[in-house]
Scaffold this active site. Structure first.
Site, PDB file in Angstrom:
ATOM      1  CB  SER A   8      -5.892  -3.500   9.953  1.00 26.26           C
ATOM      2  OG  SER A   8      -6.496  -4.693   9.549  1.00 26.26           O
ATOM      3  CB  ILE A  54      -0.982  -0.015   1.193  1.00 27.95           C
ATOM      4  CG1 ILE A  54      -1.775  -1.334   1.177  1.00 27.95           C
ATOM      5  CG2 ILE A  54      -1.940   1.167   1.119  1.00 27.95           C
ATOM      6  CD1 ILE A  54      -2.658  -1.557   2.385  1.00 27.95           C
ATOM      7  CG  ASN A  71      -4.274 -11.693   1.936  1.00 29.88           C
ATOM      8  OD1 ASN A  71      -3.195 -11.145   1.989  1.00 29.88           O
ATOM      9  ND2 ASN A  71      -5.098 -11.730   2.970  1.00 29.88           N
ATOM     10  CE  LYS A 105      -0.960  -2.290  11.285  1.00 29.44           C
ATOM     11  NZ  LYS A 105      -0.034  -1.244  10.805  1.00 29.44           N
ATOM     12  CE1 TYR A 155      -0.940  -6.076  10.703  1.00 27.97           C
ATOM     13  CE2 TYR A 155      -3.261  -6.690  10.625  1.00 27.97           C
ATOM     14  CZ  TYR A 155      -2.219  -5.906  10.184  1.00 27.97           C
ATOM     15  OH  TYR A 155      -2.444  -4.945   9.240  1.00 27.97           O
ATOM     16  CG  ASN A 202     -10.596  -8.152   3.037  1.00 29.26           C
ATOM     17  OD1 ASN A 202     -11.254  -7.642   3.936  1.00 29.26           O
ATOM     18  ND2 ASN A 202     -10.159  -9.389   3.108  1.00 29.26           N
ATOM     19  CE  LYS A 209       2.121  -7.175   3.683  1.00 35.06           C
ATOM     20  NZ  LYS A 209       1.632  -6.595   2.454  1.00 35.06           N
ATOM     21  CB  SER A 221      12.584  -6.211   6.691  1.00 38.96           C
ATOM     22  OG  SER A 221      11.384  -5.506   6.933  1.00 38.96           O
ATOM     23  CG  ASN A 222       7.433  -8.333   3.731  1.00 34.67           C
ATOM     24  OD1 ASN A 222       7.745  -9.254   2.974  1.00 34.67           O
ATOM     25  ND2 ASN A 222       6.179  -8.119   4.088  1.00 34.67           N
ATOM     26  CG  ASP A 250      10.563   0.032   2.955  1.00 35.80           C
ATOM     27  OD1 ASP A 250      11.060  -1.040   3.359  1.00 35.80           O
ATOM     28  OD2 ASP A 250       9.384   0.144   2.591  1.00 35.80           O
TER      29      ASP A 250
HETATM   30  C1  WQD Z   1     -10.764 -13.497   2.577  1.00 39.84           C
HETATM   31  C2  WQD Z   1     -11.810 -14.589   2.571  1.00 39.84           C
HETATM   32  C3  WQD Z   1     -11.116 -16.594   3.745  1.00 39.84           C
HETATM   33  C4  WQD Z   1      -7.910 -17.834   1.098  1.00 39.84           C
HETATM   34  C5  WQD Z   1      -6.839 -10.529   6.055  1.00 39.84           C
HETATM   35  C6  WQD Z   1      -6.356 -10.040   7.372  1.00 39.84           C
HETATM   36  C7  WQD Z   1      -6.793  -8.628   7.594  1.00 39.84           C
HETATM   37  C8  WQD Z   1      -6.375  -7.732   6.451  1.00 39.84           C
HETATM   38  C9  WQD Z   1      -6.728  -8.297   5.124  1.00 39.84           C
HETATM   39  C10 WQD Z   1      -4.344  -6.531   6.972  1.00 39.84           C
HETATM   40  C11 WQD Z   1     -11.930 -15.314   3.919  1.00 39.84           C
HETATM   41  C12 WQD Z   1     -11.333 -16.878   2.286  1.00 39.84           C
HETATM   42  C13 WQD Z   1      -8.962 -17.134   1.683  1.00 39.84           C
HETATM   43  C14 WQD Z   1      -8.191 -19.107   0.484  1.00 39.84           C
HETATM   44  C15 WQD Z   1     -10.524 -18.852   1.079  1.00 39.84           C
HETATM   45  N1  WQD Z   1      -4.970  -7.513   6.434  1.00 39.84           N
HETATM   46  N2  WQD Z   1     -10.232 -17.646   1.677  1.00 39.84           N
HETATM   47  N3  WQD Z   1      -9.484 -19.555   0.498  1.00 39.84           N
HETATM   48  O1  WQD Z   1      -8.824 -12.910   6.339  1.00 39.84           O
HETATM   49  O2  WQD Z   1     -10.513 -11.255   5.417  1.00 39.84           O
HETATM   50  O3  WQD Z   1      -8.259 -10.503   6.027  1.00 39.84           O
HETATM   51  O4  WQD Z   1      -6.331  -9.681   5.043  1.00 39.84           O
HETATM   52  O5  WQD Z   1      -4.738  -5.647   7.648  1.00 39.84           O
HETATM   53  O6  WQD Z   1      -6.243  -8.206   8.767  1.00 39.84           O
HETATM   54  O7  WQD Z   1      -6.900 -10.884   8.374  1.00 39.84           O
HETATM   55  O8  WQD Z   1      -8.511 -11.876   4.014  1.00 39.84           O
HETATM   56  O9  WQD Z   1      -7.905 -12.647   1.779  1.00 39.84           O
HETATM   57  O10 WQD Z   1      -7.153 -14.015   3.774  1.00 39.84           O
HETATM   58  O11 WQD Z   1      -9.563 -13.996   3.141  1.00 39.84           O
HETATM   59  O12 WQD Z   1     -11.646 -19.328   1.049  1.00 39.84           O
HETATM   60  O13 WQD Z   1      -7.298 -19.784  -0.041  1.00 39.84           O
HETATM   61  O14 WQD Z   1     -11.375 -15.622   1.652  1.00 39.84           O
HETATM   62  O15 WQD Z   1     -11.563 -17.666   4.523  1.00 39.84           O
HETATM   63  O16 WQD Z   1     -13.271 -15.631   4.116  1.00 39.84           O
HETATM   64  P1  WQD Z   1      -9.107 -11.728   5.523  1.00 39.84           P
HETATM   65  P2  WQD Z   1      -8.189 -13.150   3.150  1.00 39.84           P
END
Ligand code: WQD
Length: 344
Positions: free
Chosen positions: A124, A12, A197, A152, A148, A177, A84, A34-35, A31
């Site tokens: 977040s 971002i 994700n 925040k 995490y 998201n 993160k 590191s990632n 920066d």
């Molecule tokens: C989305 C949906 C999964 C992978 C995370 C962090 C949050 C924020 C954004 C930073 C969920 C489903 C996922 C897969 C699936 N990050 N899924 N199969 O968990 O909503 O949020 O990222 O701030 O803090 O927790 O995002 O993209 O991991 O999942 O079915 O292989 O997709 O179960 O319902 P999430 P996500």
């Protein structure tokens, strides 16, 4: 005068650096890489046509911050630099508290010391509890499920307290998201890492690097049984930071905003959208629920609209097309073709 962007080479952060430049601001990136890849900096420079100033170092180290504030005329800060990964934070909570809160404290101290007017904090939706009523407003109860998310929420509190006792204004942006990439395909979330994700994983299936998507949970009480999230284009998020720097927030010393689209999309709806954008069917199987996942989460973004004049403008299709543009298989570069840098 310049805006200091910590973590400006990250996902971002890099898009926000470009958006700030496009809005006419000078930017100094801090920066520690590191990632993030150093190639991101070349990509930002080529996108902005500017000689972006980059300082390599840890935003939690006062010895790094002091010369940055002494050398550049910093009038605002956007603070992204942080660890993160939700799952990593469960395994290494102390590492997360040390890194994410250490940098907030060091930065807040430098900002107060130097009389900097505004800090925008990368927060977040992970600060909310899993059982919030929908849509989630900024006044919904906070109950982070992971270390995490807790870092925040605590980071917000530290900045709010520092702002109340000084001249600075702190703006906390709670992202839902983030998805997508700059339309050039030059910056985006690092496609080389192992993603957790949803959208990066679906893209791996689309490009043949993963057999099928595991859909975590098919028995939620949602329209099709799969979980609902509020996916928002990273370019919209980036523009939200520009709005947060520019808005007149008097008389508040700190303010919190949700940044999302206000619309929810299920996992199966997302699969269908990707299939449409990419033009291939996406194989999937329904797997058990992922621990800690809420059934549904989407944002009420009215406050950001009214007070920051910000609203997400890009559609789900645009997010996915831009994400696909970044991650789709590219032919091996030849001597005559420009490199396609992966980036975070
Ligand atoms: C989305 C949906 C999964 C992978 C995370 C962090 C949050 C924020 C954004 C930073 C969920 C489903 C996922 C897969 C699936 N990050 N899924 N199969 O968990 O909503 O949020 O990222 O701030 O803090 O927790 O995002 O993209 O991991 O999942 O079915 O292989 O997709 O179960 O319902 P999430 P996500």
């Amino acid at each position: 005068m310049a805006t200091l962007v910590t973590g400006g080479a990250g996902y971002i952060g890099s898009h926000t650096t470009v958006a700030l430049h496009d809005a006419g601001r000078e930017v100094v990136v801090l920066d520690d890489f590191s990632n993030a890849s150093r190639r991101v900096i070349d990509a930002i420079r080529s996108l902005t046509g500017s000689d972006l100033v980059v300082v390599e170092g840890d935003a939690g180290d006062p010895g790094v911050l002091e010369p940055v504030f002494a050398r550049y005329r910093i009038d605002s800060v956007v603070h992204f630099a942080a660890r993160k990964s939700v799952s990593e934070s469960v395994a290494d909570p102390l590492g997360y508290y040390r890194a994410n809160l250490g940098s907030v404290i060091a930065l807040a101290a430098a900002v107060v010391d130097r009389g900097v007017g505004r800090v925008v904090f990368s927060s977040s939706a992970a600060v909310y509890g899993a059982t919030s009523t929908l849509p989630v407003t900024e006044d919904s109860p906070t109950a982070p499920e992971s270390p995490y998310g807790a870092t925040k929420l605590m980071g917000e509190r530290i900045l709010a307290d520092a702002a109340a006792a000084s001249q600075m204004t702190a703006v906390m942006l709670r992202y839902f998201n983030p998805v997508g990439a700059h339309p050039s395909g030059l910056i985006g979330e690092d496609p080389s890492g192992e993603p957790s994700n949803l959208v990066p994983r679906i893209m791996q299936v689309a490009s043949g690097r993963r057999d099928r998507l595991e859909v975590f949970g098919g028995d939620y009480s949602t329209v099709d049984g799969t979980a609902v999230r509020d996916y928002v284009h990273v370019m919209d998020l980036a523009e939200g930071h520009v709005s947060a720097l520019e808005a007149d927030l008097t008389p508040e010393s700190s303010r919190i905003y949700n940044l999302g689209t206000g619309a929810g999309t299920t996992v199966l709806q997302m699969l269908a959208e990707v299939s449409d954008v990419v033009g291939v069917p996406i194989a999937y199987e329904v797997a058990p629920r992922r621990p800690g996942d809420p059934a549904a989460s989407w944002a009420d973004c009215t406050r950001a609209h009214h007070e920051l004049g910000w609203q997400a403008r890009r559609s789900l299709k645009e997010m996915l097309a831009d994400h696909w543009n970044l991650t789709r298989p590219h032919p091996e570069p030849t001597d005559s073709s420009p490199p396609h840098p992966p980036s975070t």
